[in-house]
Design a protein around this motif. Structure first.
Motif, short mmCIF file in Angstrom:
data_model
loop_
_atom_site.label_atom_id
_atom_site.label_comp_id
_atom_site.label_asym_id
_atom_site.label_seq_id
_atom_site.Cartn_x
_atom_site.Cartn_y
_atom_site.Cartn_z
N SER A 1 0.82 -1.20 0.00
CA SER A 1 0.00 0.00 0.00
C SER A 1 0.86 1.25 0.00
O SER A 1 2.04 1.22 0.35
CB SER A 1 -0.90 0.03 1.24
OG SER A 1 -0.12 0.16 2.42
N VAL A 2 0.27 2.33 -0.42
CA VAL A 2 0.98 3.61 -0.47
C VAL A 2 0.09 4.68 0.16
O VAL A 2 -1.09 4.75 -0.14
CB VAL A 2 1.28 4.01 -1.93
CG1 VAL A 2 1.96 5.38 -1.98
CG2 VAL A 2 2.14 2.96 -2.61
N LYS A 3 0.66 5.49 1.05
CA LYS A 3 -0.10 6.61 1.60
C LYS A 3 -0.09 7.72 0.56
O LYS A 3 0.95 8.06 0.02
CB LYS A 3 0.54 7.10 2.90
CG LYS A 3 0.38 6.16 4.08
CD LYS A 3 0.99 6.76 5.33
CE LYS A 3 0.79 5.83 6.53
NZ LYS A 3 1.38 6.40 7.77
N THR A 4 -1.26 8.25 0.26
CA THR A 4 -1.31 9.28 -0.78
C THR A 4 -2.29 10.38 -0.44
O THR A 4 -3.33 10.15 0.17
CB THR A 4 -1.68 8.67 -2.14
OG1 THR A 4 -1.71 9.71 -3.12
CG2 THR A 4 -3.02 7.97 -2.09
N THR A 5 -1.92 11.58 -0.83
CA THR A 5 -2.83 12.73 -0.68
C THR A 5 -3.20 13.30 -2.05
O THR A 5 -4.03 14.19 -2.14
CB THR A 5 -2.17 13.85 0.15
OG1 THR A 5 -0.94 14.24 -0.48
CG2 THR A 5 -1.90 13.38 1.56
N GLN A 6 -2.56 12.76 -3.11
CA GLN A 6 -2.77 13.34 -4.43
C GLN A 6 -4.19 13.14 -4.96
O GLN A 6 -4.62 13.85 -5.86
CB GLN A 6 -1.75 12.79 -5.43
CG GLN A 6 -1.99 11.34 -5.83
CD GLN A 6 -0.99 10.84 -6.84
OE1 GLN A 6 -0.09 10.07 -6.53
NE2 GLN A 6 -1.14 11.29 -8.09
N LEU A 7 -4.92 12.15 -4.40
CA LEU A 7 -6.28 11.91 -4.85
C LEU A 7 -7.32 12.56 -3.95
O LEU A 7 -8.52 12.47 -4.22
CB LEU A 7 -6.55 10.41 -4.94
CG LEU A 7 -5.79 9.63 -6.02
CD1 LEU A 7 -6.17 8.15 -5.97
CD2 LEU A 7 -6.06 10.19 -7.40
N ALA A 8 -6.88 13.18 -2.87
CA ALA A 8 -7.82 13.77 -1.92
C ALA A 8 -8.76 14.74 -2.60
O ALA A 8 -8.34 15.61 -3.37
CB ALA A 8 -7.04 14.48 -0.81
N ASN A 9 -10.05 14.56 -2.34
CA ASN A 9 -11.12 15.42 -2.88
C ASN A 9 -11.29 15.30 -4.39
O ASN A 9 -12.06 16.06 -4.99
CB ASN A 9 -10.88 16.89 -2.52
CG ASN A 9 -10.88 17.11 -1.01
OD1 ASN A 9 -11.78 16.64 -0.33
ND2 ASN A 9 -9.88 17.80 -0.51
N LYS A 10 -10.58 14.37 -5.02
CA LYS A 10 -10.70 14.21 -6.47
C LYS A 10 -11.82 13.24 -6.82
O LYS A 10 -12.05 12.25 -6.13
CB LYS A 10 -9.39 13.69 -7.07
CG LYS A 10 -8.38 14.76 -7.39
CD LYS A 10 -7.28 14.20 -8.27
CE LYS A 10 -6.34 15.30 -8.73
NZ LYS A 10 -5.29 14.78 -9.63
N LYS A 11 -12.50 13.55 -7.93
CA LYS A 11 -13.49 12.62 -8.45
C LYS A 11 -12.76 11.57 -9.27
O LYS A 11 -11.89 11.90 -10.08
CB LYS A 11 -14.51 13.34 -9.34
CG LYS A 11 -15.67 12.44 -9.78
CD LYS A 11 -16.73 13.23 -10.54
CE LYS A 11 -17.88 12.33 -10.96
NZ LYS A 11 -18.94 13.07 -11.68
N VAL A 12 -13.07 10.30 -9.05
CA VAL A 12 -12.37 9.21 -9.72
C VAL A 12 -13.36 8.29 -10.41
O VAL A 12 -14.54 8.23 -10.05
CB VAL A 12 -11.52 8.38 -8.71
CG1 VAL A 12 -10.40 9.22 -8.13
CG2 VAL A 12 -12.42 7.83 -7.60
N LYS A 13 -12.86 7.57 -11.40
CA LYS A 13 -13.66 6.55 -12.09
C LYS A 13 -13.54 5.26 -11.29
O LYS A 13 -12.45 4.89 -10.85
CB LYS A 13 -13.13 6.34 -13.51
CG LYS A 13 -13.84 5.21 -14.26
CD LYS A 13 -13.30 5.07 -15.67
CE LYS A 13 -13.85 3.83 -16.36
NZ LYS A 13 -15.33 3.80 -16.40
N VAL A 14 -14.66 4.58 -11.07
CA VAL A 14 -14.67 3.31 -10.35
C VAL A 14 -14.93 2.19 -11.35
O VAL A 14 -15.93 2.21 -12.07
CB VAL A 14 -15.76 3.30 -9.25
CG1 VAL A 14 -15.72 1.98 -8.48
CG2 VAL A 14 -15.58 4.47 -8.31
N SER A 15 -14.00 1.23 -11.44
CA SER A 15 -14.09 0.21 -12.49
C SER A 15 -14.32 -1.21 -11.99
O SER A 15 -14.61 -2.11 -12.77
CB SER A 15 -12.82 0.22 -13.35
OG SER A 15 -11.68 0.04 -12.55
N ALA A 16 -14.17 -1.44 -10.67
CA ALA A 16 -14.36 -2.80 -10.15
C ALA A 16 -14.61 -2.76 -8.65
O ALA A 16 -14.28 -1.78 -7.97
CB ALA A 16 -13.14 -3.68 -10.44
N ARG A 17 -15.21 -3.83 -8.15
CA ARG A 17 -15.45 -3.97 -6.72
C ARG A 17 -14.89 -5.30 -6.26
O ARG A 17 -14.94 -6.29 -6.99
CB ARG A 17 -16.94 -3.91 -6.41
CG ARG A 17 -17.26 -3.96 -4.90
CD ARG A 17 -18.74 -4.05 -4.67
NE ARG A 17 -19.25 -5.37 -5.10
CZ ARG A 17 -20.54 -5.68 -5.14
NH1 ARG A 17 -21.45 -4.79 -4.82
NH2 ARG A 17 -20.92 -6.89 -5.54
#
Length: 288
Positions: free
Chosen positions: A239-255
């Motif tokens: 795993s990687v700790k990340t803040t670059q995606l914070a508050n960003k809208k993302v595409k969800v492709s799998a569950r």
């Protein structure tokens, strides 16, 4: 003399008939081969896409679609895009058709039944994949032996599918013969290891129930854990700790649902960044 002439004419006629029948047989074989090849060409891209998204053997999916729909010539596949003989309704749409059933003694009889009507080939394949990944209401893991993370070969997968999907004792053999005759393993299974596979950036974790998901969400603010694959107690995916995606809208492709503790994870993508986050790290999840 007349007898000899008649005999000669008879032999010539017999030869002409034999040649004609032979040519007709070859023509029929070519027509069949062309029909089968056309079916494979038509179905290859949607089969590749759906099998990759759901971590299933594309070769098995293609062979079963061919067998169940008689290579796309069955009335059910033509009228309803139903390539797997699935009963019920799809988004409220169904068609009533005659079907052969077996009674308690094993004797066959014809009856009417409702079958699902799909809006497209992909919808039919996706619903089939959902069945293989989600099983039935009484056994959600009925087909887990056919998942790519559990089946070491397509033949292991066809054995599981045949045992649970059909009553035909030769079902697995028929699927394997189709796969071998048309090189479907090379065409649809090996290619899933190429860069064209949307899932090559993640790891497939045993003990996780995967399914495709077409949607979007927003990543929570702050630092979150972003995984290369769905982590479990026995498989700690990096795993990687990340803040670059914070508050960003993302595409969800799998569950992915971890079967041991039922924790829920989603594969998200933003630009070139793809990975898995827990459901508690996303907001406003919705389907497209």
């Amino acid at each position: 003399m007349m007898g000899d002439i008649l005999m000669k004419l008879w032999k010539e006629l017999t030869l002409i008939l034999a040649v004609t029948i032979g040519v007709s047989g070859l023509a029929a074989t070519h027509v069949q081969a062309d029909t089968h090849t056309a079916f494979i060409n038509q179905m290859s891209q949607p089969v590749l896409k759906v099998s990759r998204q759901n971590h299933l053997y594309g070769s098995v999916m293609m062979a079963q679609a061919a067998l169940e729909s008689d290579w796309g010539t069955s009335q059910l596949s033509i009228d309803a895009h139903n390539y797997f003989g699935v009963k019920g309704n799809y988004d409220g749409h169904s068609i009533t058709m005659s079907t052969a059933e077996a009674n308690a003694s094993g004797s066959m009889y014809n009856t009417l039944a409702q079958f699902k009507v799909y809006p497209s080939v992909k919808a039919s394949l996706t619903d089939y994949a959902k069945t293989l990944r989600g099983g039935t209401t009484w056994n959600p893991f009925l087909y887990q032996g056919a998942w790519r993370e559990n089946a070491g070969s397509y033949m292991a997968a066809t054995a599981v599918v045949a045992e649970n999907y059909a009553t035909d004792q030769n079902y697995a053999e028929k699927l394997n013969n189709i796969i071998a005759e048309y090189d479907l393993h090379d065409l649809l299974d090996r290619s899933t290891a190429t860069s064209h596979d949307a899932d090559t950036s993640t790891e497939v974790t045993p003990g996780v129930d995967y399914s495709s998901y077409d949607g979007s969400a927003t990543i929570k603010s702050g630092t979150i854990r972003f995984y290369n694959g769905v982590p479990t107690a026995s498989d700690k995916v990096k795993s990687v700790k990340t803040t670059q995606l914070a508050n960003k809208k993302v595409k969800v492709s799998a569950r992915g649902i971890v079967t041991s503790d039922q924790s829920i994870w989603y594969q998200v993508k933003s630009g070139s960044v793809t990975g898995w986050v827990q459901i508690t790290d996303i907001l406003g999840l919705k389907t497209n």
